[in-house]
Design a protein around this motif. Structure first.
Motif, PDB file in Angstrom:
ATOM      1  N   VAL A 152       3.109  -2.586   0.245  1.00 32.59           N
ATOM      2  CA  VAL A 152       1.757  -2.175  -0.151  1.00 32.59           C
ATOM      3  C   VAL A 152       0.725  -3.273   0.117  1.00 32.59           C
ATOM      4  CG1 VAL A 152       0.305  -1.443  -2.097  1.00 32.59           C
ATOM      5  CG2 VAL A 152       2.619  -0.526  -1.849  1.00 32.59           C
ATOM      6  N   CYS A 153       1.005  -4.523  -0.366  1.00 29.10           N
ATOM      7  CA  CYS A 153      -0.028  -5.571  -0.265  1.00 29.10           C
ATOM      8  C   CYS A 153       0.316  -6.663   0.749  1.00 29.10           C
ATOM      9  CB  CYS A 153      -0.270  -6.195  -1.638  1.00 29.10           C
ATOM     10  SG  CYS A 153       1.103  -7.222  -2.199  1.00 29.10           S
TER      11      CYS A 153
ATOM     12  N   CYS B  25       1.296  -6.201  -7.025  1.00 30.54           N
ATOM     13  CA  CYS B  25       1.127  -4.751  -7.208  1.00 30.54           C
ATOM     14  C   CYS B  25       1.556  -4.298  -8.604  1.00 30.54           C
ATOM     15  CB  CYS B  25       1.936  -3.991  -6.172  1.00 30.54           C
ATOM     16  SG  CYS B  25       1.315  -4.204  -4.506  1.00 30.54           S
TER      17      CYS B  25
ATOM     18  N   CYS C 136       6.981  -6.953  -6.974  1.00 31.38           N
ATOM     19  CA  CYS C 136       5.782  -7.545  -6.375  1.00 31.38           C
ATOM     20  C   CYS C 136       4.854  -7.953  -7.510  1.00 31.38           C
ATOM     21  CB  CYS C 136       5.079  -6.558  -5.460  1.00 31.38           C
ATOM     22  SG  CYS C 136       3.529  -7.248  -4.824  1.00 31.38           S
TER      23      CYS C 136
ATOM     24  N   CYS D 280       5.666  -7.258   0.794  1.00 33.50           N
ATOM     25  CA  CYS D 280       5.514  -6.005   0.047  1.00 33.50           C
ATOM     26  C   CYS D 280       4.931  -4.946   0.976  1.00 33.50           C
ATOM     27  CB  CYS D 280       4.591  -6.264  -1.143  1.00 33.50           C
ATOM     28  SG  CYS D 280       4.012  -4.772  -1.953  1.00 33.50           S
TER      29      CYS D 280
END
Ligand SMILES: [Zn+2]
Length: 298
Positions: free
Chosen positions: A275-276, A296, A293, A273
């Motif tokens: 973001v994470c 998230c 995800c 992902c």
């Protein structure tokens, strides 16, 4: 399959070239394309003849769009409805100038026009417009006026366009409350908001941080607000960038859509992902692969 941003980019690119031009002649090589819509189509010689004769000397006043339908308006009030479906393409070319291509990329069209996929040819007072289609699921239909399309229920199941001023947070909140199915499936269904196919539905859920398998009616107002903002920003940005080249679409000016670079989840199951960093998950919803995800999105 083109999604809304690809069709809208094509419409915007063609508009300055075809509006104001007069159709001088039309040749239809594949009658089934102008006979009817739907999966099973019987070619009609009569419809082909009508298409070829009625359009002569008609002037193009505008090209508009409802969902993924492009509508060419003529000065006789008649309209031509164009749907590219899987592999259709519109190409405009003026003598001595490079072709303006939009829709499914057909390599042959970049060097040779017309070619074996050019099934309908519109000669305008200046320039020629080709409807090219490899698999011929698309259609190009002539109607006496636009009202008939609505009367026939052609656009009945179609919700609001994300670029329409009437598509508001309040509208979305009210509409989702009534839906007892999964959010992804509601978005794909087109009855509330149109133009979100598999790519943009997944991207909107990710940006809004909502799990696509949640029941649509379970979304809290704050989540609907995030979803609304995600849909509008993603679609606007994708139109501006010419759509997603993963769908193999090219813009009417010949450049490839670049929105694919912006994808966070579509086609990325198993990858980390953005973001994470955790691997993205996938599941099948409405027979479509859905990527998200689980860390998230809530
Ligand atoms: Zn994540």
């Amino acid at each position: 399959m083109p999604e809304l941003p690809e069709v809208e980019s094509l419409r915007l690119s063609l508009k300055p070239y075809i509006v104001g031009k007069t159709i001088q002649s039309v040749i239809v090589h594949k009658p089934k394309l102008v006979s009817s819509a739907g999966t099973v189509r019987t070619p009609s010689e009569q419809k082909k003849r009508e298409f070829e004769t009625k359009l002569v000397n008609k002037k193009i006043l505008d090209i508009t769009r409802v969902a993924k339908n492009m509508i060419i308006h003529l000065d006789s009030e008649e309209i031509i409805l164009v749907h590219l479906k899987m592999t259709g393409q519109l190409v405009y070319q003026e003598q001595g100038s490079p072709a303006i291509l939009g829709g499914h990329p057909i390599e042959l069209s970049e060097s040779t026009l017309p070619n074996k996929h050019s099934h309908i040819i519109f000669t305008l007072n200046e320039g020629v417009m080709y409807y090219n289609d490899i698999r011929m699921f698309g259609y190009v239909l002539l109607y006496p006026n636009i009202d008939i399309l609505y009367q026939e229920g052609h656009f009945e199941a179609i919700g609001l366009d994300p670029l329409d001023n009437n598509f508001t947070y309040e509208y979305l909140l009210k509409a989702l409350k009534k839906k007892k199915s999964k959010l992804k499936s509601v978005l794909l269904g087109q009855s509330i908001v149109t133009g979100l196919g598999n790519i943009y539905a997944d991207e909107a859920c990710f940006q809004a941080r909502i799990l696509p398998y949640r029941l649509a009616s379970s979304l809290k107002p704050k989540e609907v607000k995030a979803l609304y903002n995600a849909i509008v920003s993603i679609i606007s940005k994708a139109v501006a960038m010419g759509g997603s080249s993963v769908a193999n679409y090219i813009m009417a000016d010949g450049s490839r859509g670049t929105y694919a670079r912006e994808h966070n989840v579509y086609g990325k199951a198993g990858l980390p992902c953005n973001v994470c960093g955790n691997p993205l998950q996938k599941m099948i919803i409405n027979s479509r692969t859905t990527v998200f995800c689980k860390f998230c999105q809530k």
